[in-house]
Design an enzyme around this catalytic site. Structure first.
Site, PDB file in Angstrom:
ATOM      1  N   HIS A 276       0.770  -1.244   0.094  1.00  0.00           N
ATOM      2  CA  HIS A 276       0.166  -0.118  -0.091  1.00  0.00           C
ATOM      3  C   HIS A 276       0.904   1.283   0.002  1.00  0.00           C
ATOM      4  O   HIS A 276       0.657   2.210   0.649  1.00  0.00           O
ATOM      5  CB  HIS A 276      -0.946   0.070   1.320  1.00  0.00           C
ATOM      6  CG  HIS A 276      -2.057  -1.000   1.101  1.00  0.00           C
ATOM      7  ND1 HIS A 276      -3.069  -0.883   0.501  1.00  0.00           N
ATOM      8  CD2 HIS A 276      -2.161  -2.219   1.543  1.00  0.00           C
ATOM      9  CE1 HIS A 276      -3.813  -1.872   0.623  1.00  0.00           C
ATOM     10  NE2 HIS A 276      -3.183  -2.826   1.364  1.00  0.00           N
ATOM     11  N   ASP A 339      -1.071  -5.159   5.935  1.00  0.00           N
ATOM     12  CA  ASP A 339      -1.861  -5.834   5.419  1.00  0.00           C
ATOM     13  C   ASP A 339      -1.673  -5.968   3.789  1.00  0.00           C
ATOM     14  O   ASP A 339      -1.038  -4.872   3.240  1.00  0.00           O
ATOM     15  CB  ASP A 339      -3.245  -5.330   5.494  1.00  0.00           C
ATOM     16  CG  ASP A 339      -3.536  -3.766   4.886  1.00  0.00           C
ATOM     17  OD1 ASP A 339      -2.735  -3.318   5.208  1.00  0.00           O
ATOM     18  OD2 ASP A 339      -4.565  -3.732   4.516  1.00  0.00           O
ATOM     19  N   GLU A 340      -2.229  -7.186   3.156  1.00  0.00           N
ATOM     20  CA  GLU A 340      -2.332  -7.155   1.650  1.00  0.00           C
ATOM     21  C   GLU A 340      -0.803  -6.806   1.143  1.00  0.00           C
ATOM     22  O   GLU A 340      -0.656  -6.136  -0.069  1.00  0.00           O
ATOM     23  CB  GLU A 340      -3.325  -6.275   1.223  1.00  0.00           C
ATOM     24  CG  GLU A 340      -4.732  -6.719   1.490  1.00  0.00           C
ATOM     25  CD  GLU A 340      -5.672  -5.887   1.178  1.00  0.00           C
ATOM     26  OE1 GLU A 340      -6.861  -6.300   0.784  1.00  0.00           O
ATOM     27  OE2 GLU A 340      -5.617  -4.647   1.202  1.00  0.00           O
ATOM     28  N   ALA A 341       0.280  -7.292   1.760  1.00  0.00           N
ATOM     29  CA  ALA A 341       1.489  -7.261   0.991  1.00  0.00           C
ATOM     30  C   ALA A 341       1.954  -8.211   0.097  1.00  0.00           C
ATOM     31  O   ALA A 341       2.829  -8.846   0.331  1.00  0.00           O
ATOM     32  CB  ALA A 341       2.683  -7.180   2.302  1.00  0.00           C
ATOM     33  N   HIS A 342       1.009  -8.507  -0.852  1.00  0.00           N
ATOM     34  CA  HIS A 342       1.151  -9.494  -1.703  1.00  0.00           C
ATOM     35  C   HIS A 342       2.499  -9.290  -2.624  1.00  0.00           C
ATOM     36  O   HIS A 342       2.734 -10.445  -3.340  1.00  0.00           O
ATOM     37  CB  HIS A 342      -0.168  -9.588  -2.696  1.00  0.00           C
ATOM     38  CG  HIS A 342      -1.463  -9.640  -1.872  1.00  0.00           C
ATOM     39  ND1 HIS A 342      -1.522 -10.381  -0.699  1.00  0.00           N
ATOM     40  CD2 HIS A 342      -2.581  -9.009  -2.218  1.00  0.00           C
ATOM     41  CE1 HIS A 342      -2.857 -10.224  -0.306  1.00  0.00           C
ATOM     42  NE2 HIS A 342      -3.243  -9.358  -0.997  1.00  0.00           N
TER      43      HIS A 342
END
Length: 534
Positions: A276, A339-342
């Site tokens: 993000h 979060d969401e550290a893809h």
């Protein structure tokens, strides 16, 4: 939706009065001397959040032109008294002077009680109302309760007919949890200082005590950082869907912090990382592994950006940001996202989060991270904010629960319960639906104490209702998605589990609607709630 007419300053002073534990007193002049009918007073148990203990009985108190708000000599009590007076004066038309010393009327007292630092006692009878609290925060919470015990028209900014009765009896009240939060995403769409203040006033009505500000994301960086100035001036120059974006100067941010503190809310700033982060990567090419800055981003996809974990400059950057933000933030916590550290490998994620947590500690703050933090090694004292769903895998839930059993505190924000940006139904014109539709009952009908399997109830520090703003760009949008769900999440955080009952709650919730109308707050008229006839 009706326009919001009361200014944040006026709402603020009212809230302050409540916090100070003010007692209204005064003999009624002849013109006011109508008989007080207890049947027309709001019952003491009609409050949201539900009080811990209510004993009803005795004569009601009637606020009249002779009423005074009597406060202790402390500056905090007087400030809360002035806040209460500012709420009451426009609608009652009464002078309601704020004075020190004893006597009848509305009295706000700071003093020893058996209740906690946010608790209060409200005593009401024929001669006055007294709110007593150990700390100013408790006085303000007591004032918020007093507001709800008065007719909803008390919130209007022009003279109303009354009568202004407070039912007789006693409320002893204190919160179930110490962390009762709401998050506002100012990154996807930017909201001004005054718009954030308005949201703070709404949160304070329901005894919320944490404002989590999501200050950075792919679409925008919203806080000035002197050592990396392009973060704000360039990274903050747009938002989801395009548009000018914006950012807070340090003075702006401090104004928000101070305003929140006057309502006894602690600001929890979030810099989301390592994912993000497109706004930061676009602002400084050196933060990218290939040294090439990506373009600014105005879409709503997630998981595509990552700080370069192996570059030393990344940690210079993070250290500078945390140092400057910590210096501006008097509260205990600093949220580091996670979060969401893809686009970050698991190995790199663990290495990065471990190093960043030590920086937060270096600058005197306690870490909060989204629950993916438990995939690394949460620092001692850290909080993990759980945003999973009922349908989240047992493996993921167990990882969070194991961290909780090992001492990590948990803040519960289940997306299919507490996310305020989820659509109510398929027909809701705003919001998202990736976590499903979240009607009012679903947002209320769960118990934080036993929600996460395997997590000890003692690990649960509280709840938070996040409001993400991919589709929300105006205060009217915020109102519609926040109300009527926010009061229910606030009640889950404040009220004893024994009071949680949907059939009783929906009646108390419905009674809030005229108050929202008076305050100019638009809301979703859920068919699940027995709203008053218009």
């Amino acid at each position: 939706m009706r326009p919001h007419r009361r200014t944040p300053r006026l709402l603020g002073s009212l809230l302050l009065v409540a916090a100070a534990g003010i007692s209204v007193a005064g003999a009624a002049p002849v013109a006011d001397a109508e008989p007080a009918d207890s049947k027309s007073a709001t019952p003491l148990d009609r409050v949201v959040p539900a009080p811990a203990s209510v004993t009803s009985g005795g004569s009601p108190y009637r606020i009249t032109s002779g009423t005074r708000i009597r406060v202790d000599d402390s500056q905090e009590a007087r400030r809360i008294g002035e806040y209460l007076a500012a709420v009451l004066r426009p609608s009652t038309g009464y002078r309601l002077p704020v004075t020190s010393g004893g006597g009848s009327g509305i009295r706000l007292k700071l003093g020893p009680t058996s209740l906690g630092d946010e608790g209060y006692r409200l005593d009401s009878g024929g001669s006055g109302v007294t709110i007593t609290a150990r700390q100013p925060a408790g006085l303000l919470h007591g004032v918020q309760t007093l507001r709800q015990l008065l007719p909803a028209s008390v919130e209007k900014d022009s003279a109303q007919p009354g009568p202004w009765l407070v039912a007789g009896g006693t409320i002893d009240d204190e919160p179930r949890y110490g962390y009762r939060g709401a998050m506002l995403d100012v990154s996807r769409h930017f909201f001004t200082v005054d718009q954030v203040k308005r949201y703070i006033d709404q949160l304070a009505l329901y005894k919320v005590n944490k404002l989590h500000l999501h200050l950075s994301d792919d679409q925008g960086w919203r806080i000035a950082v002197d050592s990396w100035p392009r973060l704000a001036t360039y990274g903050g120059s747009t938002q989801a869907g395009g548009g000018p974006g914006g950012y807070y100067t340090k003075a702006d941010y401090q104004e928000i912090v101070q305003y929140a503190a006057s309502r006894y809310l602690e600001v929890v700033p979030e810099i989301d990382m390592p994912g993000h982060t497109n706004a930061a990567l676009a602002s400084y090419a050196e933060l990218n592994c290939d040294g090439v800055a990506p373009p600014l981003y105005t879409g709503t996809d997630v998981g595509f950006s990552s700080l370069c974990v192996d570059k030393p400059v990344t940690y210079d950057f993070v250290d500078d940001v945390i140092r400057e933000l910590a210096a501006l933030t008097p509260g205990k916590y600093l949220h580091i996202g996670g979060d969401e550290a893809h686009s970050t490998s698991h190995e790199d994620y663990v290495k990065f989060m471990d190093r960043v947590q030590s920086m937060v500690a270096k600058y005197g703050k306690t870490v909060i991270g989204w629950h993916q933090l438990t995939g690394a090694t949460p620092a001692k004292g850290a909080l993990a904010q759980y945003w999973g769903l009922d349908s989240t895998s047992a493996e993921e839930k167990e990882r969070v629960a194991a961290a909780a059993r090992n001492g990590t505190g948990i803040v519960l924000s289940p997306a299919d319960r507490a996310y305020l940006d989820m659509k109510y139904t398929e027909d809701t014109p705003l919001g998202l639906d990736w976590a499903g539709y979240v009607e009012v009952r679903r947002s209320y009908d769960w118990d934080p104490g036993n929600y996460l399997p395997g997590a000890p109830s003692s690990a649960v520090q509280g709840v938070e209702a996040p409001l993400w703003t991919e589709t929300l760009s105006t205060p009217a949008h915020l109102d519609y998605m926040t109300f009527p769900r926010l009061p229910g999440v606030a009640e889950l955080g404040w009220s004893p589990a024994s009071t949680h009952d949907w059939d009783a709650y929906k009646v108390r919730l419905a009674a809030q609607a005229p108050r929202w109308d008076a305050l100019g707050i638009g809301y979703y008229k859920s068919p699940q709630v027995p709203w008053p006839a218009e």
